[in-house]
Scaffold this active site. Structure first.
Site, PDB file in Angstrom:
ATOM      1  N   SER A 259       0.794  -1.099   0.008  1.00 38.35           N
ATOM      2  CA  SER A 259      -0.096  -0.127  -0.271  1.00 38.35           C
ATOM      3  C   SER A 259       0.849   1.111   0.102  1.00 38.35           C
ATOM      4  O   SER A 259       1.701   1.517  -0.799  1.00 38.35           O
ATOM      5  CB  SER A 259      -1.007  -0.216   1.303  1.00 38.35           C
ATOM      6  OG  SER A 259      -1.854   0.994   1.151  1.00 38.35           O
ATOM      7  N   LEU A 260       0.932   1.917   0.891  1.00 34.81           N
ATOM      8  CA  LEU A 260       1.660   3.184   1.095  1.00 34.81           C
ATOM      9  C   LEU A 260       2.851   2.735   1.187  1.00 34.81           C
ATOM     10  O   LEU A 260       4.030   3.479   0.767  1.00 34.81           O
ATOM     11  CB  LEU A 260       1.365   4.159   2.173  1.00 34.81           C
ATOM     12  CG  LEU A 260       1.971   5.335   2.461  1.00 34.81           C
ATOM     13  CD1 LEU A 260       2.127   6.303   1.361  1.00 34.81           C
ATOM     14  CD2 LEU A 260       1.326   6.171   3.462  1.00 34.81           C
TER      15      LEU A 260
END
Length: 416
Positions: A259-260
């Site tokens: 994700s991030l």
């Protein structure tokens, strides 16, 4: 090189949409349990998918869902904690009785359930840290019975702070093993990495170092460490630690961020020359592409502000301007895998943007977009994390020159 089996057919920010079908149903990104509450549905999809990696039992997860009021964060906490507590208590009882395999299973389920129970609590909720601590205790219960047993670590970072981590050797009689540094992103933490990255690598002869970096897990909750754009610094500290071990092949250390963490890993891969490979498990070219115009009503606003250490979304996005691969990705010298869901409800365009930019700068990039028919098309393959682990760990094993046929003949661990 590209192996994109799907194109970016879904729009960004699809998570904000309420589907026309308001009953529980299947979407290209997986099971959609509460269509009128898409953020709850997304998190439920995550918990449901992780059951297949040991992070729950399907019946228990649906049991919790049947009791959750999708308009109530409190209900979410109560029902996930109910099944977490039940599994934790059973784990302790079975461990005391010598039923170690059952205890391990219960500990692993409890860890993921406590992670869910903590998720929607406010950062200053007095229950948040105790729930997080129960999650870690559950993980520790599982790790101590692995063969080889997992190690609970605090890696020296800076100014007296440490990065909480777990190190697990792959269960094969190879003294110096390659290692994947596993990390999450905005909300995923070291304890969830087992279900998203680590398990598959261990099965293929790659040891894992699962970490909470700045802005994540225990680093944020206990030490107040917020995130930073120059992630080569904390990843460098992790490599410093790995270089002290006599069971690590220091020429084969990789990093993966989910994700991030796709940005975090990508940035580290640009400036940490000791990395032999890099994986963005969910690509992020620039954070402001995702949330640059998001207001205080964004579904993750509270968590974003906490992780960034800023009082408002506006100030968080001012800090976020430095979180971009533009002007940096051209410095990457190691092989780079960008793996992304073709119907990712948060963003699909970021994967193509990262890949196209990398290719234009001469980076050895592989793009793998998963489509709806094969499943795994959700953000970070939350709908089918097993296929995500298979793809990323096979790619890494190939880059590390691991002969899986020969390796499996040497296995001495029946527990993994």
């Amino acid at each position: 090189m590209t192996n994109a089996r799907a194109e970016a057919t879904a729009d960004d920010n699809a998570i904000e949409r309420i589907t026309e079908n308001r009953t529980p149903h299947f979407e290209p990104y997986g099971w959609h349990h509460w269509p009128h509450a898409p953020w709850f549905s997304y998190q439920f999809r995550r918990g449901l998918g992780e059951t297949q990696e040991g992070g729950g039992a399907v019946s228990e997860v649906f049991q919790a869902a049947s009791r959750i009021d999708p308009a109530s964060d409190e209900s979410w906490h109560v029902e996930w904690k109910r099944i977490a507590d039940r599994n934790f208590a059973r784990a302790q009882a079975e461990e005391a009785a010598g039923h170690i395999r059952t205890a391990m299973n219960c500990y692993l389920r409890a860890a993921d359930y406590y992670r869910q129970a903590e998720f929607f609590l406010q950062p200053d909720d007095p229950r948040r840290l105790p729930t997080f601590t129960l999650m870690e205790q559950s993980s520790h219960g599982y790790l101590r019975h692995l063969n080889p047993c997992g190690e609970v670590l605090d890696i020296p970072y800076e100014n007296g702070a440490t990065l909480p981590a777990y190190f697990v050797r792959a269960p094969f009689p190879v003294q110096r093993q390659p290692v994947l540094i596993c990390m999450g992103g905005l909300d995923s933490i070291k304890d969830e990495m087992w279900f998203m990255q680590a398990h598959g690598c261990l099965q293929r002869g790659i040891s894992v170092l699962m970490i909470d970096g700045p802005g994540q897990g225990g680093a944020l909750r206990r030490q107040g460490l917020v995130n930073r754009h120059d992630t080569e610094v904390p990843i460098g500290r992790c490599i410093d630690y790995l270089e002290t071990r006599d069971d690590v092949d220091t020429g084969r250390i990789a990093v993966c961020g989910s994700s991030l963490g796709g940005y975090y890993a990508g940035r580290a891969g640009c400036y940490e020359p000791r990395l032999a490979a890099c994986i963005s498990h969910g690509a992020v070219f620039a954070i402001t592409d995702l949330w640059g115009t998001a207001g205080e009503d964004h579904g993750l606003a509270t968590h974003i502000k906490w992780v960034f250490g800023r009082p408002s979304m506006k100030s968080a996005m001012e800090k976020a301007r430095d979180f971009t691969l533009e002007g940096h990705l051209e410095h990457m010298r190691c092989p780079y895998l960008v793996m992304h869901g073709g119907h990712d409800v948060l963003t699909v365009s970021q994967a193509r943007k990262v890949y196209d930019y990398g290719i234009s700068k001469g980076v050895d990039c592989t793009l793998r977009l998963l489509d709806a028919e094969e499943t795994g098309a959700e953000h970070c393959q939350h709908d089918n994390p097993t296929i995500g682990q298979e793809i990323l760990s096979d790619w890494l094993a190939d880059r590390f020159g691991i002969d899986q046929r020969a390796l499996l003949q040497t296995s001495r661990n029946p527990l993994l």
